[in-house]
Design an enzyme around this catalytic site. Structure first.
Site, PDB file in Angstrom:
ATOM      1  N   HIS A   6      -1.531  -4.476 -75.257  1.00  0.00           N
ATOM      2  CA  HIS A   6      -1.843  -3.050 -75.380  1.00  0.00           C
ATOM      3  C   HIS A   6      -1.333  -2.515 -76.708  1.00  0.00           C
ATOM      4  O   HIS A   6      -0.140  -2.583 -77.000  1.00  0.00           O
ATOM      5  CB  HIS A   6      -1.181  -2.300 -74.221  1.00  0.00           C
ATOM      6  CG  HIS A   6      -1.423  -0.842 -74.208  1.00  0.00           C
ATOM      7  ND1 HIS A   6      -0.407   0.086 -74.144  1.00  0.00           N
ATOM      8  CD2 HIS A   6      -2.585  -0.128 -74.226  1.00  0.00           C
ATOM      9  CE1 HIS A   6      -0.921   1.299 -74.123  1.00  0.00           C
ATOM     10  NE2 HIS A   6      -2.236   1.194 -74.174  1.00  0.00           N
ATOM     11  N   HIS A  48      -3.380   5.803 -82.382  1.00  0.00           N
ATOM     12  CA  HIS A  48      -3.722   6.329 -81.064  1.00  0.00           C
ATOM     13  C   HIS A  48      -3.807   7.857 -81.025  1.00  0.00           C
ATOM     14  O   HIS A  48      -4.823   8.425 -80.633  1.00  0.00           O
ATOM     15  CB  HIS A  48      -2.706   5.863 -80.021  1.00  0.00           C
ATOM     16  CG  HIS A  48      -2.978   6.404 -78.654  1.00  0.00           C
ATOM     17  ND1 HIS A  48      -2.463   7.607 -78.212  1.00  0.00           N
ATOM     18  CD2 HIS A  48      -3.727   5.916 -77.629  1.00  0.00           C
ATOM     19  CE1 HIS A  48      -2.890   7.850 -76.987  1.00  0.00           C
ATOM     20  NE2 HIS A  48      -3.652   6.837 -76.609  1.00  0.00           N
TER      21      HIS A  48
END
Length: 235
Positions: A6, A48
Site C-alpha cells: 500500500h 495521496h
C-alpha cells in the site's frame, strides 16, 4: 491471494516514495499500489493527499504548486529522520523504478475536483509511452467514474478496478457500466456473502488496507483475490 504494498510499503518507509517501493521489493512483494495526481502545471506525480502538509515540509494544495516546486520538498522527514531529503516522485520516476525492480503496479488516480478526466488521460498517456511491450500493464483504479471512463478510452486493454467503500445499492450496475474487472473494497464492512456476491457477478475482489494477518487469511478464505497492506507480514 496476492499481497499488494500500500503506497509502496507505507508501514516501513514514507508512503508513495521511491524508498517505499524499494522497501516493498526488499521484503519480497511482487506488486505495489500508489496514488497519482497532477501538479498545477499538469505533471503527473505520486502523492495521496490533495494538500502537502501531512507528508512534506510544504503547505497548500498540490494542484496549486508547479512540479518544480513540489520536487524540491522533503517528503521523508515526517516519517523518520533516516528518510530526510526523500522527494515526491514523478509518475515517470515511479514507473521507471517499478520496471527496474520488476514490481507490478496498481496506479490509483486521485484527481482534484474538475480534473478527473484530465488526470487520468495525462497519467495514462505517460504510462503508455513508458511501459514496454511484453510486460503486464499497470492496473488502473479510482473512486471516480470519469477517471475510469477516461482510462478506458486512453488504454482500453489495460485492466481497471473500481474503488468503493462498500457495496451500496447500485454497485453492480456501476461496475458493469464502467467495464471494470475488479472491485477494490474497504475490508472493514466486508462479509463473506458480499465477497461471494461480487465474485458471482464476475469481479475480482481486492481489499484495503489490511494490516492484520488473521483478517487477511479470513478474507482469503472468503475468496478475496488480493489485499493492500502497509506491512509485509499481512498475508
Amino acid at each position: 491471494m496476492i499481497l499488494i504494498g500500500h503506497r509502496g510499503l507505507a508501514g516501513l518507509a514514507p508512503e508513495n516514495t521511491l524508498s517505499s517501493f524499494r522497501a516493498a521489493h526488499a521484503h519480497g512483494l511482487a506488486m505495489v499500489e500508489f496514488d497519482v495526481r497532477l501538479s498545477q502545471d499538469g505533471v503527473p506525480l505520486v502523492f495521496h493527499d490533495d494538500t502537502l502538509e501531512r507528508t512534506t515540509d510544504g503547505a497548500g494544495p498540490v494542484a496549486g504548486r508547479d512540479w518544480a516546486d513540489i520536487a524540491r520538498l522533503d517528503a521523508g522527514s515526517w516519517f523518520a529522520p533516516a528518510f530526510a531529503g526523500e522527494k515526491v516522485p514523478s509518475l515517470e520516476q515511479a514507473l521507471g523504478l517499478c520496471l527496474d525492480l520488476g514490481l507490478a503496479v496498481n496506479m490509483e488516480i486521485k484527481p482534484d475536483r474538475g480534473r478527473e478526466a484530465g488526470t487520468a488521460e495525462t497519467a495514462l498517456a505517460l504510462a503508455l509511452r513508458l511501459w514496454p511491450d511484453g510486460v503486464a500493464p499497470p492496473l488502473v483504479s479510482s473512486f471516480d467514474a470519469p477517471c475510469l471512463e477516461a482510462a478506458r478510452r486512453v488504454a482500453p486493454h489495460w485492466p481497471r478496478a473500481l474503488l468503493l467503500e462498500s457495496l451500496a445499492p447500485g454497485w453492480r450496475d456501476q461496475a458493469q457500466g464502467l467495464d471494470v474487472g475488479a472491485l477494490h473494497l474497504d475490508h472493514r464492512p466486508l462479509r463473506a456473502e458480499r465477497v461471494e456476491n461480487a465474485r458471482g457477478a464476475g469481479f475480482q475482489v481486492r481489499a484495503y488496507t489490511v494490516n492484520d494477518p488473521v483478517r487477511a487469511r479470513q478474507l482469503r478464505d472468503w475468496g478475496v483475490t488480493g489485499v493492500f497492506s502497509d506491512f509485509p507480514h499481512s498475508s
